[in-house]
Design an enzyme around this catalytic site. Structure first.
Site, PDB file in Angstrom:
ATOM      1  N   ALA A 136      -7.327  10.501  16.098  1.00  0.00           N
ATOM      2  CA  ALA A 136      -7.995  11.721  15.650  1.00  0.00           C
ATOM      3  C   ALA A 136      -7.388  12.977  16.248  1.00  0.00           C
ATOM      4  O   ALA A 136      -7.662  14.085  15.778  1.00  0.00           O
ATOM      5  CB  ALA A 136      -9.478  11.653  16.002  1.00  0.00           C
ATOM      6  N   LYS A 191       1.592   8.203  16.518  1.00  0.00           N
ATOM      7  CA  LYS A 191       0.276   8.581  16.012  1.00  0.00           C
ATOM      8  C   LYS A 191      -0.736   8.532  17.148  1.00  0.00           C
ATOM      9  O   LYS A 191      -0.783   7.563  17.897  1.00  0.00           O
ATOM     10  CB  LYS A 191      -0.135   7.645  14.877  1.00  0.00           C
ATOM     11  N   ALA A 201      -0.449  13.719  15.582  1.00  0.00           N
ATOM     12  CA  ALA A 201       0.762  12.904  15.627  1.00  0.00           C
ATOM     13  C   ALA A 201       1.921  13.751  16.123  1.00  0.00           C
ATOM     14  O   ALA A 201       1.964  14.969  15.908  1.00  0.00           O
ATOM     15  CB  ALA A 201       1.079  12.324  14.250  1.00  0.00           C
ATOM     16  N   GLY A 222      -3.425   4.179   8.175  1.00  0.00           N
ATOM     17  CA  GLY A 222      -2.084   4.176   8.750  1.00  0.00           C
ATOM     18  C   GLY A 222      -1.004   4.041   7.695  1.00  0.00           C
ATOM     19  O   GLY A 222       0.036   4.707   7.763  1.00  0.00           O
ATOM     20  N   ASP A 223      -1.247   3.181   6.711  1.00  0.00           N
ATOM     21  CA  ASP A 223      -0.294   3.035   5.607  1.00  0.00           C
ATOM     22  C   ASP A 223      -0.195   4.339   4.822  1.00  0.00           C
ATOM     23  O   ASP A 223       0.900   4.751   4.405  1.00  0.00           O
ATOM     24  CB  ASP A 223      -0.732   1.915   4.670  1.00  0.00           C
ATOM     25  N   ARG A 265       0.025  -6.816  15.330  1.00  0.00           N
ATOM     26  CA  ARG A 265      -1.147  -7.641  15.036  1.00  0.00           C
ATOM     27  C   ARG A 265      -1.081  -8.879  15.926  1.00  0.00           C
ATOM     28  O   ARG A 265      -0.514  -9.910  15.547  1.00  0.00           O
ATOM     29  CB  ARG A 265      -1.180  -8.053  13.559  1.00  0.00           C
ATOM     30  N   ASN A 285       0.831  -1.201   0.000  1.00  0.00           N
ATOM     31  CA  ASN A 285       0.000   0.000   0.000  1.00  0.00           C
ATOM     32  C   ASN A 285       0.870   1.257   0.000  1.00  0.00           C
ATOM     33  O   ASN A 285       0.611   2.220  -0.732  1.00  0.00           O
ATOM     34  CB  ASN A 285      -0.898   0.028   1.239  1.00  0.00           C
ATOM     35  N   GLY A 320      -6.406   1.155   5.892  1.00  0.00           N
ATOM     36  CA  GLY A 320      -5.374   1.728   5.026  1.00  0.00           C
ATOM     37  C   GLY A 320      -4.922   3.115   5.410  1.00  0.00           C
ATOM     38  O   GLY A 320      -3.976   3.641   4.817  1.00  0.00           O
ATOM     39  N   TYR A 361      -8.003 -12.364   2.016  1.00  0.00           N
ATOM     40  CA  TYR A 361      -8.820 -12.125   3.204  1.00  0.00           C
ATOM     41  C   TYR A 361     -10.133 -11.448   2.839  1.00  0.00           C
ATOM     42  O   TYR A 361     -10.245 -10.787   1.803  1.00  0.00           O
ATOM     43  CB  TYR A 361      -8.060 -11.343   4.274  1.00  0.00           C
TER      44      TYR A 361
END
Length: 381
Positions: A239, A236, A242, A298-299, A180, A49, A296, A101
């Site tokens: 909302a 991060k 960062a 975060g990527d 994860r 990504n 996606g 997935y």
């Protein structure tokens, strides 16, 4: 500002990303996986990504991975290559399948969100130091990795340890922790991720992620105290925004990344300079966004921050470009969204603090006419 070296050296790309990419099936409507009648096919993978978004933003990018010699592998290679990413170093495995997935349409932070992975024993889990082209991996100004790869197998972990080990002239190592818990086969995951992060030059981690993985509470400064080694640490805060902690110049140790005096990645062959004391943290608030999907984001943030890093932009602007690219992902369905045009993003990143704080972005904002003034896009939330 110091130049970052011979950026157009033969075979050197801006960013190389290593990791597993999978075919993802997105639901045709909201509901439980058991109730969704059909799915649309897409692609997903944290590292690929990042490569796709960077290529769409005008950088040269390469994805290195391993997929099955099957139709899903064909689709991944073609789709990622379609973004302009170099996929010539992707290996095909005739004995192991490409991972896939399925997921629901709900926000992954809610109890209603479901993901069903079919990746155990996948082709990507067979990646190892001997099974990839290490020269192709190191032929970039930045090598982007994530903790997901380390969890796939012992061979994958050996590969990440090889790539994050001190080595003269290595590229700048970017590492997204991406904890994860469900992927790890034992309880060593948090310890392994912390060790890998300490070997990187640029680390992305969520404040909540650091608490879940390492039990660190008390805010970004406490996380920095636990991770003083990386040249740049980005924490991060969802909302809220960062925080970036960055040593202002030089590399962190002999064998670490090639970095110029301004902390930007160099091409091969450039010298490094000693590192002074850490600089103060830089905080930048997140944007107000009408969220469509969080997958996606975060990527995308990592890609935006890396893009600005490659362009030698100030730390504040690196954070803002991270937020803007994340906003593009948050306001579109699927794992991948087109980033804003560079001139458009630059104009928004240059807003004063008041205008930045009132900017609200909704679906379709990346297609807005970049010649319109900020007042066309900013409204009080």
């Amino acid at each position: 500002m110091t130049a970052t070296g011979a950026r157009n050296a033969p075979d050197v790309v801006d960013v190389v990303a290593l990791g597993e990419s999978m075919v993802t099936f997105l639901p045709s409507r909201p509901g439980r996986l058991a109730d969704v009648p059909s799915f649309d096919r897409g692609i997903g993978g944290a590292e690929s990504n990042v490569a796709c978004v960077l290529a769409a933003a005008g950088h040269t990018a390469r994805w290195v991975g391993r997929v099955g010699a099957d139709g899903f592998g064909d689709h991944l290679v073609e789709a990622i290559g379609g973004y302009g990413v170099d996929v010539s170093h992707v290996r095909r495995d005739p004995r192991r399948p490409t991972g896939i997935y399925f997921r629901t349409a709900g926000d992954r932070s809610t109890d209603a969100h479901e993901v069903a992975y079919y990746r155990a024993g996948s082709a990507a889990s067979a990646m190892s130091p001997a099974g990839v082209d290490l020269d192709a991996l190191r032929a970039g100004r930045v090598l982007h990795l994530s903790g997901i790869t380390a969890a796939l197998s012992s061979d994958c972990l050996d590969l990440l340890r090889e790539l994050t080990a001190p080595r003269p002239g290595r590229p700048l190592i970017s590492f997204d922790v991406n904890h994860r818990p469900g992927l790890w086969r034992d309880t060593r995951g948090p310890e392994v991720l912390l060790d890998l992060a300490r070997g990187a030059d640029l680390v992305f981690v969520g404040e909540d992620e650091a608490e879940e993985a390492w039990g660190i509470t008390g805010g970004p400064t406490r996380i920095r105290q636990a991770l003083p080694e990386p040249q740049t640490l980005v924490v991060k805060q969802g909302a809220r925004g960062a925080v970036a902690f960055r040593h202002p110049a030089g590399s962190r140790a002999a064998g670490a990344a090639r970095v110029g005096a301004d902390g930007t990645p160099q091409a091969p062959g450039r010298a490094t300079t000693p590192r002074p004391a850490p600089a103060p943290a830089t905080f930048e608030p997140a944007l107000h966004v009408d969220v469509v999907a969080t997958t996606g984001a975060g990527d995308a943030f990592a890609a935006g921050f890396l893009s600005a890093t490659l362009r030698d932009l100030p730390v504040r602007d690196r954070l803002r470009h991270g937020h803007l690219t994340a906003a593009a992902a948050l306001t579109a369905p699927g794992d991948l969204a087109a980033p804003p045009a560079r001139a458009h993003a630059d104009r928004l990143a240059a807003l004063d603090d008041t205008a930045w704080g009132t900017l609200r972005l909704g679906p379709g904002w990346t297609r807005a006419d970049e010649h319109e003034g900020p007042e066309k896009e900013a409204r009080t939330p």
